[in-house]
Design a protein around this motif. Structure first.
Motif, PDB file in Angstrom:
ATOM      1  N   ARG A  43       0.784  -1.099   0.017  1.00 25.69           N
ATOM      2  CA  ARG A  43      -0.109   0.113  -0.071  1.00 25.69           C
ATOM      3  C   ARG A  43       0.798   1.231   0.047  1.00 25.69           C
ATOM      4  O   ARG A  43       0.660   2.225  -0.764  1.00 25.69           O
ATOM      5  CB  ARG A  43      -0.846   0.116   1.094  1.00 25.69           C
ATOM      6  N   HIS A  72      -3.319   0.918   7.936  1.00 29.03           N
ATOM      7  CA  HIS A  72      -3.793  -0.466   7.388  1.00 29.03           C
ATOM      8  C   HIS A  72      -3.170  -1.430   8.683  1.00 29.03           C
ATOM      9  O   HIS A  72      -3.946  -2.452   9.004  1.00 29.03           O
ATOM     10  CB  HIS A  72      -2.837  -1.013   6.322  1.00 29.03           C
ATOM     11  N   THR A  75      -5.880  -1.244  11.368  1.00 29.82           N
ATOM     12  CA  THR A  75      -7.227  -2.258  10.981  1.00 29.82           C
ATOM     13  C   THR A  75      -6.768  -3.738  11.192  1.00 29.82           C
ATOM     14  O   THR A  75      -7.800  -4.317  11.846  1.00 29.82           O
ATOM     15  CB  THR A  75      -7.591  -2.076   9.452  1.00 29.82           C
ATOM     16  N   ASP A  79      -8.964  -6.161  13.494  1.00 28.19           N
ATOM     17  CA  ASP A  79      -9.532  -7.196  12.868  1.00 28.19           C
ATOM     18  C   ASP A  79      -9.136  -8.527  13.384  1.00 28.19           C
ATOM     19  O   ASP A  79      -9.984  -9.316  13.661  1.00 28.19           O
ATOM     20  CB  ASP A  79      -9.133  -7.330  11.325  1.00 28.19           C
ATOM     21  N   VAL A 140     -13.674   1.236   4.740  1.00 26.52           N
ATOM     22  CA  VAL A 140     -12.885   0.067   5.265  1.00 26.52           C
ATOM     23  C   VAL A 140     -13.639  -0.463   6.485  1.00 26.52           C
ATOM     24  O   VAL A 140     -13.820  -1.708   6.371  1.00 26.52           O
ATOM     25  CB  VAL A 140     -11.311   0.451   5.422  1.00 26.52           C
ATOM     26  N   GLN A 144     -15.396  -4.134   6.723  1.00 25.67           N
ATOM     27  CA  GLN A 144     -15.012  -5.342   7.847  1.00 25.67           C
ATOM     28  C   GLN A 144     -16.526  -5.615   8.440  1.00 25.67           C
ATOM     29  O   GLN A 144     -16.778  -6.767   8.782  1.00 25.67           O
ATOM     30  CB  GLN A 144     -14.350  -4.545   8.901  1.00 25.67           C
ATOM     31  N   ILE A 165     -15.520  -6.853  -0.560  1.00 20.91           N
ATOM     32  CA  ILE A 165     -13.890  -6.764  -0.662  1.00 20.91           C
ATOM     33  C   ILE A 165     -13.805  -5.522  -1.182  1.00 20.91           C
ATOM     34  O   ILE A 165     -12.545  -5.046  -0.944  1.00 20.91           O
ATOM     35  CB  ILE A 165     -13.375  -8.312  -1.558  1.00 20.91           C
ATOM     36  N   LYS A 168     -13.779  -3.488   2.036  1.00 19.47           N
ATOM     37  CA  LYS A 168     -12.858  -3.966   2.950  1.00 19.47           C
ATOM     38  C   LYS A 168     -11.252  -3.719   2.741  1.00 19.47           C
ATOM     39  O   LYS A 168     -10.308  -3.595   3.564  1.00 19.47           O
ATOM     40  CB  LYS A 168     -13.100  -5.417   3.341  1.00 19.47           C
ATOM     41  N   THR A 169     -11.004  -4.078   1.460  1.00 14.43           N
ATOM     42  CA  THR A 169      -9.612  -4.069   1.143  1.00 14.43           C
ATOM     43  C   THR A 169      -9.155  -3.356  -0.134  1.00 14.43           C
ATOM     44  O   THR A 169      -8.176  -2.602  -0.073  1.00 14.43           O
ATOM     45  CB  THR A 169      -9.024  -5.316   1.085  1.00 14.43           C
ATOM     46  N   SER A 170     -10.275  -3.027  -1.268  1.00 15.70           N
ATOM     47  CA  SER A 170      -9.790  -2.407  -2.481  1.00 15.70           C
ATOM     48  C   SER A 170      -9.782  -0.561  -2.193  1.00 15.70           C
ATOM     49  O   SER A 170      -8.924  -0.217  -3.093  1.00 15.70           O
ATOM     50  CB  SER A 170     -10.713  -2.883  -3.361  1.00 15.70           C
ATOM     51  N   GLY A 202      -7.115  -4.108  -6.826  1.00 17.51           N
ATOM     52  CA  GLY A 202      -7.413  -4.738  -5.485  1.00 17.51           C
ATOM     53  C   GLY A 202      -8.493  -5.956  -5.373  1.00 17.51           C
ATOM     54  O   GLY A 202      -8.376  -7.020  -4.910  1.00 17.51           O
ATOM     55  N   GLN A 206      -8.065  -9.725  -4.845  1.00 14.77           N
ATOM     56  CA  GLN A 206      -8.885 -10.496  -3.759  1.00 14.77           C
ATOM     57  C   GLN A 206      -9.338 -11.907  -4.311  1.00 14.77           C
ATOM     58  O   GLN A 206      -9.574 -12.890  -3.646  1.00 14.77           O
ATOM     59  CB  GLN A 206      -9.946  -9.716  -3.103  1.00 14.77           C
TER      60      GLN A 206
END
Lengths: 322, 322
Positions: A43, A72, A75, A79, A140, A144, A165, A168-170, A202, A206
């Motif tokens: 990232r 990141h 998180t 998480d 984000v 989650q 996704i 949450k991540t992209s 992203g 995933q």
């Protein structure tokens, strides 16, 4: 492109200098520990490469790159509590090594630290990076929550999964790139394109992650093949299978959830997925997002040679030869 | 001064309009629930009063006032997890009404929401409010960690205790006021003075809170008198007693920790504290901070009549007649 490892080294080294105090010990020791667990630092490297793409030095975007990595890590710490994960990269998670309260509070302070790093920027650039970062950070968290909600639902659609996704991540990959573009004072149009590139890379990454879980070469794959199947995770493979399965096949899938023989469970699931052409359906979806990403990058009106670093990183992420 | 309740009403009402989406339901429902539990909304009112003191309209500082209150609520949600508190203002806490994971994640998103509100400001004012807010937020986390650390220590000094309450609660009052001053474009000197005022009012208030626990009029006190004694909390009363006690008195205190008869426990503790003049020692310390606060306010070179609202609020907090 500089070697990826060179960038990773810069980020690793700079993360040790972000000015975490010694005291209170139980607030800051966990953060020093967690930040050095490492990773590929994809990232923040995206932020640096994006700044360079648009003509700024990567040094100029360094605090914002660190912000993205620190956020990141925040998180991940939280998480890991929610997912009850004992290990991350084969090292104890914060809540496991200390305790849950330490993980909550040190995570909180790490998020604030991310904001502090974000703010180390020319005053005129603060409002746009601040807006983008806030929106992304909220997304984000929403991703989650969706991920946790999905665990309790049996009717998750593939589109919902992609949306999860994405959030949450992209979006953080898109944000990492766009912040680099803002630091380099790129045009609004180019900011949008580079964000889209990151977001869809992203999503493609995933999806590939889900595919590799079951279809990776065991000799080259870093972890157990079929781990998601064993854990009954609702990956895109699973959701695709459910969507196309007959009543009888659904019954087989249901029974496999409780199978005790794990080798059988993974093999039988793979056989069923193969019958349903799950892999090629998911790969098509992955290609779609990879295509959108590359099309966005192509639309950026900059000498193609300057894009090589980002294309190389995308290829690395997707395990492709350029 | 407008009636305090009028300001509280404005904050209550505006908090319902900060734009929390409906979905994911388990992320945002807990926040809507928690934000309406209410309270006196002292912190955001400080921001509004400070803006008015320095010649701005309170409307101009409204997003930042809401930021402070939203951030405060984020800390409450996470603190309640760490303190395992089932109730806040006689209503279920978030981790109790939903669960721990929901409380972690909805707390996280609430903190980001605070930043979003903070950013609703003229671009040129963003860097100073951002710096101040980041520094304060980190201090609040440090204070919470110190508070948790103190529970496991038997050698906490009174100065350490004051430092803990300064970080955990008082800096946010200073920050609330200084942000109002920044929005009103007050001078650096006045910003510093109003911050100092808030910080020391906060410390005085916390000391008074400890004193009232044991010495309040039971008919007027909203909760059980002696609650801190019963819970063996290391308040400033307790630490002061320890500091001045003889060996024999220390032994009595130790035995009282496990006393089963709670009325006896509270009464005997109060008698011991009286012998040691704990109350007057603590009241002197409280007066000291109240004095610093009022001296800082006096140093602000603005028509005294304009300070009445803040003086009134300070008096209200300290349960004094003006």
């Amino acid at each position: 492109m500089k070697d990826l490892q060179q960038y990773t080294g810069v980020i690793d080294s700079e993360l040790t200098k972000i000015g975490l105090p010694n005291s209170p010990v139980r607030l800051y020791d966990p953060l020093r520990y967690f930040l050095q667990i490492g990773g590929k630092r994809i990232r923040p490297i995206l932020t640096l490469l994006s700044a360079e793409l648009f003509g700024a030095s990567s040094e100029k975007a360094l605090p914002q790159a660190l912000c993205i990595e620190v956020f990141h890590n925040f998180t991940l710490i939280h998480d890991d509590i929610m997912d009850q994960s004992p290990l991350r990269r084969n090292q104890q998670t914060v809540h496991e090594k200390w305790n849950r309260d330490v993980a909550i509070l040190s995570g909180d302070v790490l998020m604030i630290k991310a904001y502090q790093l974000l703010g180390d920027i020319e005053a005129k650039l603060l409002p746009p990076v601040f807006d983008l970062f806030n929106n992304t950070a909220i997304e984000v968290c929403e991703g989650q929550q969706m991920d946790m909600d999905f665990e309790e639902r049996s009717d998750v659609s593939i589109d919902e999964y992609i949306e999860m996704i994405r959030l949450k991540t992209s979006v953080l990959l898109g944000c990492a790139l766009e912040i680099g573009a803002i630091v380099a004072e790129a045009s609004d149009k180019n900011r949008k394109e580079i964000y889209t590139f990151g977001q869809h890379i992203g999503i493609a990454f995933q999806i590939q992650d889900d595919i590799l879980d079951l279809y990776a070469d065991p000799d080259q794959f870093g972890k157990q093949v079929g781990g998601d199947v064993i854990a009954n995770k609702k990956t895109i493979l699973h959701l695709t299978a459910i969507k196309h399965a007959t009543k009888e096949q659904l019954e087989v899938m249901k029974q496999l959830q409780n199978a005790q023989d794990l080798v059988f469970k993974v093999d039988r699931t793979r056989r069923l997925f193969n019958q349903l052409e799950v892999r090629s359906i998911c790969e098509a979806r992955m290609q779609e997002h990879y295509g959108i990403a590359m099309a966005s990058l192509a639309k950026i009106n900059i000498d193609e040679s300057k894009k090589e670093a980002l294309i190389g990183l995308a290829a690395f992420l997707m395990n492709r030869e350029v």
